[in-house]
Design an enzyme around this catalytic site. Sequence first.
Site, PDB file in Angstrom:
ATOM      1  N   ASP A 144       0.831  -1.154  -0.041  1.00 38.13           N
ATOM      2  CA  ASP A 144       0.033   0.070  -0.150  1.00 38.13           C
ATOM      3  C   ASP A 144       1.060   1.189   0.149  1.00 38.13           C
ATOM      4  OD1 ASP A 144       1.000   0.253   2.691  1.00 38.13           O
ATOM      5  OD2 ASP A 144      -0.893  -0.442   3.654  1.00 38.13           O
ATOM      6  N   SER A 145       0.236   2.278  -0.223  1.00 38.92           N
ATOM      7  CA  SER A 145       1.106   3.355  -0.224  1.00 38.92           C
ATOM      8  C   SER A 145       1.527   4.122   0.808  1.00 38.92           C
ATOM      9  CB  SER A 145       0.319   4.757  -1.308  1.00 38.92           C
ATOM     10  OG  SER A 145      -1.011   5.113  -0.163  1.00 38.92           O
ATOM     11  N   GLY A 172      -0.453   5.954   2.810  1.00 38.31           N
ATOM     12  CA  GLY A 172      -1.531   7.043   2.969  1.00 38.31           C
ATOM     13  C   GLY A 172      -2.333   6.765   4.333  1.00 38.31           C
ATOM     14  N   GLN A 186     -11.913   6.871  -4.030  1.00 36.26           N
ATOM     15  CA  GLN A 186     -12.303   7.774  -2.932  1.00 36.26           C
ATOM     16  C   GLN A 186     -13.861   8.214  -2.980  1.00 36.26           C
ATOM     17  OE1 GLN A 186     -11.079   7.078   0.037  1.00 36.26           O
ATOM     18  NE2 GLN A 186      -9.231   6.451  -0.351  1.00 36.26           N
ATOM     19  N   GLY A 192     -11.203   3.769   1.446  1.00 36.70           N
ATOM     20  CA  GLY A 192     -12.055   4.693   2.370  1.00 36.70           C
ATOM     21  C   GLY A 192     -13.358   4.043   2.691  1.00 36.70           C
ATOM     22  N   ASP A 196      -7.817  -7.650   1.346  1.00 37.38           N
ATOM     23  CA  ASP A 196      -6.669  -7.650   2.326  1.00 37.38           C
ATOM     24  C   ASP A 196      -7.448  -7.232   3.793  1.00 37.38           C
ATOM     25  OD1 ASP A 196      -5.304  -4.907   3.750  1.00 37.38           O
ATOM     26  OD2 ASP A 196      -6.259  -4.558   1.773  1.00 37.38           O
TER      27      ASP A 196
END
Length: 376
Positions: free
Chosen positions: A93-94, A96, A190, A217, A267
């Site tokens: 993942d990023s 974030g 998002q 989100g 996940d």
Amino acid sequence: MHEKFTFTLKSTSGGARLGEVAMPRGVIRTPAFMPVGTVGTVKAMYLDQVRELGADIILGNTYHLMLRPGPERVARLGGLHELIRWPHPILTDSGGFQVMSLSGLRKLDEKGVTFKSHVDGSLHHMSPERSIEIQGMLDSDIQMQLDECIALPAERKEIERAMEMSLRWAERCRVAFGEQPGKAMFGIVQGGDQPDLRIRSAEGLKELDLKGYAVGGLAVGEPQDVMLGMLDITLPVLPTEKPRYLMGVGTPDDILKSVARGIDMFDCVMPTRSGRHGLAFTRRGRVNIRNARHAEDMRPLDEQSNCPASRDYSRAYLHHLTRSNEALGGMLLSWHNLAYYQELMQGIRTSIEEGRFADFYAETIEMWARGDIDPV
């Protein structure tokens, strides 16, 4: 060996999709559940065990790996696959979500986000370009765009601002990622619980022609029916020929209902985190092994399972271990839970292939509703 990243949609059953993601390091059978290896480890598990249970891919966390051991060190050591002894696909993942939820003193603007480490208080800056650079040093196979994830409930104005920022960041991540044969970058839809914002986000990402699309989100405090409603709105906008990933989800019930709507990848930390706290997921619903009813029950959690933790250890022993806070209790229950999740995914895939997903769905829900076996 597959030289390119490809997704093949092999069959459908209702809204459920059977597919295959292929890349140089391996093939991912979808719908797929990806165990979470946050800091390079699926907690309380050997990665050989994770593979034996049926996992084709695991997830790594950019935020945590950036803080320690650090991406430059991972790169010097040959990349994440070499370091953790996992030669199969890895998605990162990023960072974030963790930046927004874990770190202190955040400053967010168009350039990115500046934050303090939750580990030692050190100051860091994460931009879309830096996120992709870090994921490149980790050498992951699927990399996620940097996005801003808003916890729900939230005001519409704030949701819209974050969604538009995430779209602009997706474009910057796409440029930074460039062309990497055999690898993929996914965008993240998002828009919170606002239908029109979800549609705008999905349409904007679709224009970037990415290798795959995630729905982010969600599972951030909203009821399940809101999450499923957002999927019903979002998924028809996304291209059918690309994989769809629902981030951070979830319970077996969440997964089953999301597969029915066309999600391909999942996940969640739930199977391992719940296992460490004495909660088991079974074909007959949830079992809290800490409860007194299990103290003298010599039956296993699931005698039909192929997993030794599920089949060979008594509830009485698991109860004793968890009540004594012994590490082995969390290890065995994590093993059991991951086995159940992978057995569920295999059952889903087989039922789609055979054109009977609706029957499998109904049978699984009915079994969960029965509840656990009667006490001794």
